[in-house]
Design a protein around this motif. Structure first.
Motif, PDB file in Angstrom:
ATOM      1  N   PRO A   1       1.008  -1.814   0.368  1.00  0.00           N
ATOM      2  CA  PRO A   1      -0.327   0.161  -0.311  1.00  0.00           C
ATOM      3  C   PRO A   1       1.022   1.608   0.226  1.00  0.00           C
ATOM      4  O   PRO A   1       0.395   2.418  -0.663  1.00  0.00           O
ATOM      5  CB  PRO A   1      -0.529  -0.084   1.007  1.00  0.00           C
ATOM      6  CG  PRO A   1      -0.953  -1.682   1.718  1.00  0.00           C
ATOM      7  CD  PRO A   1       0.262  -2.181   1.026  1.00  0.00           C
ATOM      8  N   ALA A   2       2.158   1.125   0.472  1.00  0.00           N
ATOM      9  CA  ALA A   2       2.895   1.750   0.310  1.00  0.00           C
ATOM     10  C   ALA A   2       3.004   2.544  -0.493  1.00  0.00           C
ATOM     11  O   ALA A   2       3.578   3.225  -1.292  1.00  0.00           O
ATOM     12  CB  ALA A   2       3.915   2.080   2.407  1.00  0.00           C
TER      13      ALA A   2
ATOM     14  N   VAL B   1      -0.683   4.904   6.617  1.00  0.00           N
ATOM     15  CA  VAL B   1      -1.873   3.808   6.186  1.00  0.00           C
ATOM     16  C   VAL B   1      -0.281   2.688   7.060  1.00  0.00           C
ATOM     17  O   VAL B   1      -0.674   1.494   6.812  1.00  0.00           O
ATOM     18  CB  VAL B   1      -0.932   4.028   4.236  1.00  0.00           C
ATOM     19  CG1 VAL B   1      -1.394   2.901   3.897  1.00  0.00           C
ATOM     20  CG2 VAL B   1      -2.277   4.754   4.389  1.00  0.00           C
ATOM     21  N   THR B   2       1.358   2.196   6.232  1.00  0.00           N
ATOM     22  CA  THR B   2       1.530   1.529   6.639  1.00  0.00           C
ATOM     23  C   THR B   2       1.939   1.235   8.172  1.00  0.00           C
ATOM     24  O   THR B   2       1.578  -0.467   8.655  1.00  0.00           O
ATOM     25  CB  THR B   2       3.769   1.804   6.280  1.00  0.00           C
ATOM     26  OG1 THR B   2       3.597   2.319   5.053  1.00  0.00           O
ATOM     27  CG2 THR B   2       3.914   0.247   7.153  1.00  0.00           C
TER      28      THR B   2
ATOM     29  N   LEU C   1      -1.079   1.184   9.661  1.00  0.00           N
ATOM     30  CA  LEU C   1      -2.601   0.634  10.080  1.00  0.00           C
ATOM     31  C   LEU C   1      -2.807  -0.351   9.081  1.00  0.00           C
ATOM     32  O   LEU C   1      -2.747  -1.817   9.307  1.00  0.00           O
ATOM     33  CB  LEU C   1      -3.653   1.844   9.393  1.00  0.00           C
ATOM     34  CG  LEU C   1      -3.328   3.086  10.083  1.00  0.00           C
ATOM     35  CD1 LEU C   1      -4.274   3.917   9.785  1.00  0.00           C
ATOM     36  CD2 LEU C   1      -4.641   2.663  11.492  1.00  0.00           C
ATOM     37  N   TRP C   2      -1.798  -0.854   8.002  1.00  0.00           N
ATOM     38  CA  TRP C   2      -1.702  -1.982   7.669  1.00  0.00           C
ATOM     39  C   TRP C   2      -1.332  -3.417   7.806  1.00  0.00           C
ATOM     40  O   TRP C   2      -1.350  -4.271   8.239  1.00  0.00           O
ATOM     41  CB  TRP C   2      -1.643  -1.931   6.380  1.00  0.00           C
ATOM     42  CG  TRP C   2      -0.935  -2.973   5.377  1.00  0.00           C
ATOM     43  CD1 TRP C   2      -0.049  -3.421   4.378  1.00  0.00           C
ATOM     44  CD2 TRP C   2      -2.088  -4.026   4.825  1.00  0.00           C
ATOM     45  NE1 TRP C   2       0.183  -4.141   3.836  1.00  0.00           N
ATOM     46  CE2 TRP C   2      -0.738  -4.915   3.840  1.00  0.00           C
ATOM     47  CE3 TRP C   2      -3.405  -3.611   4.946  1.00  0.00           C
ATOM     48  CZ2 TRP C   2      -1.971  -6.169   3.563  1.00  0.00           C
ATOM     49  CZ3 TRP C   2      -3.936  -4.950   4.180  1.00  0.00           C
ATOM     50  CH2 TRP C   2      -2.951  -5.701   3.476  1.00  0.00           C
ATOM     51  N   THR C   3      -0.070  -2.773   8.532  1.00  0.00           N
ATOM     52  CA  THR C   3       0.565  -3.049   9.532  1.00  0.00           C
ATOM     53  C   THR C   3      -0.283  -4.529  10.890  1.00  0.00           C
ATOM     54  O   THR C   3       0.267  -5.816  11.083  1.00  0.00           O
ATOM     55  CB  THR C   3       2.062  -3.282  10.618  1.00  0.00           C
ATOM     56  OG1 THR C   3       2.955  -2.237   9.282  1.00  0.00           O
ATOM     57  CG2 THR C   3       3.373  -3.938  11.111  1.00  0.00           C
ATOM     58  N   LEU C   4      -0.358  -3.040  11.410  1.00  0.00           N
ATOM     59  CA  LEU C   4      -1.661  -3.558  12.913  1.00  0.00           C
ATOM     60  C   LEU C   4      -2.768  -4.781  11.914  1.00  0.00           C
ATOM     61  O   LEU C   4      -2.626  -5.694  12.573  1.00  0.00           O
ATOM     62  CB  LEU C   4      -1.968  -2.274  12.933  1.00  0.00           C
ATOM     63  CG  LEU C   4      -2.602  -2.230  14.173  1.00  0.00           C
ATOM     64  CD1 LEU C   4      -1.942  -3.472  15.365  1.00  0.00           C
ATOM     65  CD2 LEU C   4      -3.705  -1.615  15.073  1.00  0.00           C
ATOM     66  N   LYS C   5      -2.909  -4.583  10.810  1.00  0.00           N
ATOM     67  CA  LYS C   5      -4.461  -5.383  10.132  1.00  0.00           C
ATOM     68  C   LYS C   5      -4.091  -6.463   9.639  1.00  0.00           C
ATOM     69  O   LYS C   5      -4.760  -7.749   9.760  1.00  0.00           O
ATOM     70  CB  LYS C   5      -4.760  -4.721   8.212  1.00  0.00           C
ATOM     71  CG  LYS C   5      -6.041  -5.079   8.072  1.00  0.00           C
ATOM     72  CD  LYS C   5      -7.279  -5.723   8.958  1.00  0.00           C
ATOM     73  CE  LYS C   5      -7.881  -6.429   7.840  1.00  0.00           C
ATOM     74  NZ  LYS C   5      -9.954  -6.869   8.716  1.00  0.00           N
ATOM     75  N   LEU C   6      -2.431  -6.225   8.770  1.00  0.00           N
ATOM     76  CA  LEU C   6      -1.532  -7.952   8.576  1.00  0.00           C
ATOM     77  C   LEU C   6      -1.186  -8.925   9.521  1.00  0.00           C
ATOM     78  O   LEU C   6      -1.467  -9.406   9.514  1.00  0.00           O
ATOM     79  CB  LEU C   6      -0.631  -7.294   7.707  1.00  0.00           C
ATOM     80  CG  LEU C   6       0.120  -7.741   6.199  1.00  0.00           C
ATOM     81  CD1 LEU C   6      -1.009  -8.537   5.896  1.00  0.00           C
ATOM     82  CD2 LEU C   6       1.189  -7.693   5.590  1.00  0.00           C
ATOM     83  N   SER C   7      -0.890  -7.630  10.482  1.00  0.00           N
ATOM     84  CA  SER C   7      -0.293  -8.834  11.367  1.00  0.00           C
ATOM     85  C   SER C   7      -1.345  -9.924  12.521  1.00  0.00           C
ATOM     86  O   SER C   7      -1.039 -10.432  13.214  1.00  0.00           O
ATOM     87  CB  SER C   7       0.510  -7.760  12.330  1.00  0.00           C
ATOM     88  OG  SER C   7      -0.453  -7.366  13.191  1.00  0.00           O
ATOM     89  N   ASP C   8      -2.708  -9.027  12.534  1.00  0.00           N
ATOM     90  CA  ASP C   8      -3.528  -9.711  12.978  1.00  0.00           C
ATOM     91  C   ASP C   8      -4.002 -11.203  12.353  1.00  0.00           C
ATOM     92  O   ASP C   8      -4.408 -12.101  12.873  1.00  0.00           O
ATOM     93  CB  ASP C   8      -5.044  -8.487  13.149  1.00  0.00           C
ATOM     94  CG  ASP C   8      -5.931  -9.506  13.850  1.00  0.00           C
ATOM     95  OD1 ASP C   8      -6.182  -9.939  14.833  1.00  0.00           O
ATOM     96  OD2 ASP C   8      -6.933  -9.856  13.437  1.00  0.00           O
TER      97      ASP C   8
ATOM     98  N   ALA D   1      12.338   2.713  11.515  1.00  0.00           N
ATOM     99  CA  ALA D   1      11.349   2.161  12.240  1.00  0.00           C
ATOM    100  C   ALA D   1       9.498   2.313  12.385  1.00  0.00           C
ATOM    101  O   ALA D   1       9.186   1.903  12.837  1.00  0.00           O
ATOM    102  CB  ALA D   1      11.540   3.707  13.850  1.00  0.00           C
ATOM    103  N   GLY D   2       9.031   3.449  11.650  1.00  0.00           N
ATOM    104  CA  GLY D   2       7.685   3.332  11.696  1.00  0.00           C
ATOM    105  C   GLY D   2       7.052   2.091  10.306  1.00  0.00           C
ATOM    106  O   GLY D   2       6.282   2.066  10.530  1.00  0.00           O
ATOM    107  N   ILE D   3       8.696   2.695   8.991  1.00  0.00           N
ATOM    108  CA  ILE D   3       7.610   2.089   8.205  1.00  0.00           C
ATOM    109  C   ILE D   3       8.188   0.666   8.224  1.00  0.00           C
ATOM    110  O   ILE D   3       6.885  -0.221   8.133  1.00  0.00           O
ATOM    111  CB  ILE D   3       8.695   2.357   6.780  1.00  0.00           C
ATOM    112  CG1 ILE D   3       7.655   3.419   6.734  1.00  0.00           C
ATOM    113  CG2 ILE D   3       8.225   1.471   5.971  1.00  0.00           C
ATOM    114  CD1 ILE D   3       6.183   4.186   5.715  1.00  0.00           C
ATOM    115  N   ALA D   4       9.223   0.042   8.836  1.00  0.00           N
ATOM    116  CA  ALA D   4       9.829  -1.597   8.797  1.00  0.00           C
ATOM    117  C   ALA D   4      10.120  -2.037   9.310  1.00  0.00           C
ATOM    118  O   ALA D   4      10.977  -3.267   9.626  1.00  0.00           O
ATOM    119  CB  ALA D   4      11.118  -1.864   7.355  1.00  0.00           C
ATOM    120  N   PHE D   5       9.670  -2.102  11.085  1.00  0.00           N
ATOM    121  CA  PHE D   5       9.872  -2.365  12.309  1.00  0.00           C
ATOM    122  C   PHE D   5       9.738  -4.290  11.834  1.00  0.00           C
ATOM    123  O   PHE D   5      10.232  -4.757  12.249  1.00  0.00           O
ATOM    124  CB  PHE D   5       9.147  -1.776  13.469  1.00  0.00           C
ATOM    125  CG  PHE D   5       9.926  -2.589  14.521  1.00  0.00           C
ATOM    126  CD1 PHE D   5      11.638  -1.884  15.336  1.00  0.00           C
ATOM    127  CD2 PHE D   5       9.171  -3.423  14.687  1.00  0.00           C
ATOM    128  CE1 PHE D   5      11.873  -2.799  16.218  1.00  0.00           C
ATOM    129  CE2 PHE D   5       9.977  -3.621  16.805  1.00  0.00           C
ATOM    130  CZ  PHE D   5      10.732  -3.754  16.644  1.00  0.00           C
TER     131      PHE D   5
END
Length: 417
Positions: free
Chosen positions: A118-119, A195-196, A198-205, A246-250
């Motif tokens: 998405p990013a 966006v990254t 929120l998408w990380t939170l959704k994906l890792s769920d 940190a905010g994009i690829a952690f």
């Protein structure tokens, strides 16, 4: 090549020069790409190794069939049926889930590459609006879209194939951050971070039991970065690289680092086993509606645990008892033979080539090697590979005997001359 041509076509040069240069580059690429095929074809079949992935020992068949059209449509051949004679054999890895535009976002592949897709799309849009470097942006975007579509439509993929998307995705996002900094359009950076996160939170769920703390830390770091964007520009300049990492690829970085703890020779993937890896102990169920290939169970000597099994006792036994045999061992498939080759440097015969399906050696040739004493031991490993070239295996099971004295080996066969 297509992305390079598109990028070059958008450079500020005369159209005639660009057309000529692209034409020269195209013919040069084609000529260099065909060099290996041409040289191998010149060598008589009796003087070179069998061309893996083919039915007819043909390099053209391997390049354009097995590694070309064979990736898009499953084509098989019953080697016991002489009337079944397709032009080429397909190679469709039973990983990654079904083909479709959703493949890179399904449970089997999303954890490998979808974190920043998405990013990358937002970055591409921002770059086309704000950046004047259209040629470079077109190059990276065409690279990204070409591979995205290819991985979506091929019949099957190994998940690690999608790592080739990492470079254009990273380049697009980095370029977007650079444009945001140059033009003071920090809304771009804010959008990328938000966006990254929120998408990380959704994906890792989807993978709640695997490093559940990582996305939480990333959310916190992204929030800190977003607050930083409201600070003075001098602070922002200093913290921009930190916020980008940190905010994009952690979370994907944490996943990637953990890959070292769970090696797999067949399909190494980052993150938890989603039932599409083979070589992890918790695989269950059919694949894409079909049966599970017969890879070995955990702890066996087959391909799934290649690199972690200990064959030292068996190797010592084979070395002691091989006598004058040319081959230390014969095994079905390259992955079964590879641990013995890398451990000893001896001649080990992978029957059927890489995946055991190549029609080499022929039964006649194999029987001749046994009669001459060149082959003494065969690791039959019944059920330890995907094989359609079963003539040799059937002959071994019928005419050789299990060597019960071999250490830990229930599938080592001794073939008498």
């Amino acid at each position: 090549v297509c992305s390079s041509d598109l990028g070059y076509a958008l450079t500020a040069q005369p159209a005639a020069k660009k057309f000529k240069d692209i034409l020269i580059a195209g013919f040069t690429s084609l000529a260099l790409s065909m060099t290996w095929i041409f040289l191998v074809t010149l060598v008589p079949k009796s003087h070179r190794p069998y061309i893996g992935g083919t039915y007819h020992n043909n390099p053209i068949e391997m390049v354009f069939g097995y590694n070309g059209l064979g990736r898009f449509k499953g084509i098989s051949k019953d080697l016991s049926n002489p009337n079944d004679n397709p032009i080429f054999r397909s190679f469709t890895p039973p990983f990654g889930g079904p083909a479709g535009l959703n493949r890179l976002f399904n449970d089997h592949v999303a954890g490998q590459i979808a974190w920043l897709i998405p990013a990358a799309l937002i970055a591409s849009l921002a770059l086309f609006i704000y950046s004047k470097k259209r040629a470079i942006i077109a190059f990276y975007f065409a690279w990204f879209i070409t591979f995205f579509i290819m991985f979506s439509v091929v019949a099957g993929i190994h998940q690690f194939y999608v790592s080739s998307l990492a470079f254009p995705i990273a380049a697009l996002i980095a370029a977007a951050f650079a444009v945001a900094r140059e033009r003071d359009e920090f809304s771009i950076a804010i959008a990328l971070l938000a966006v990254t996160a929120l998408w990380t939170l959704k994906l890792s769920d989807r993978y709640t039991a695997y490093f559940a703390w990582a996305p939480k830390i990333q959310i916190a770091l992204a929030a800190f970065a977003l607050i930083t964007f409201s600070a003075k520009k001098s602070r922002l300049t200093f913290l921009l690289p930190i916020s980008l990492i940190a905010g994009i690829a952690f979370t994907p970085t944490v996943w990637a680092l953990d890959l070292r703890n769970r090696p797999s020779a067949i399909n190494p993937i980052a993150g938890p086993d989603t039932g599409m890896n083979f070589g992890r102990p918790n695989f269950h169920g059919p694949i894409n509606g079909g049966p599970r290939p017969n890879f070995p169970p955990p702890g066996g000597r087959g391909p799934g645990d290649f690199g972690v099994q200990d064959n030292s006792e068996l190797i010592s036994y084979l070395t002691t008892h091989r006598g004058t045999a040319k081959f230390l061992l014969a095994a079905f498939g390259g992955l079964s033979a590879a641990p013995f080759i890398t451990a000893t440097g001896e001649s080990v015969l992978p029957i059927g080539g890489f995946d055991g399906q190549d029609p080499t050696p022929t039964l006649k040739q194999f029987k001749a090697w046994v009669r001459s004493g060149d082959i003494k031991y065969v690791l039959a490993a019944t059920g330890h590979g995907i094989r359609t070239n079963g003539a040799v295996e059937e002959w071994v099971l019928a005419n050789c005997e299990i060597d019960s004295s071999a250490p830990g080996a229930t599938d080592l066969y001794y073939c008498k001359p």
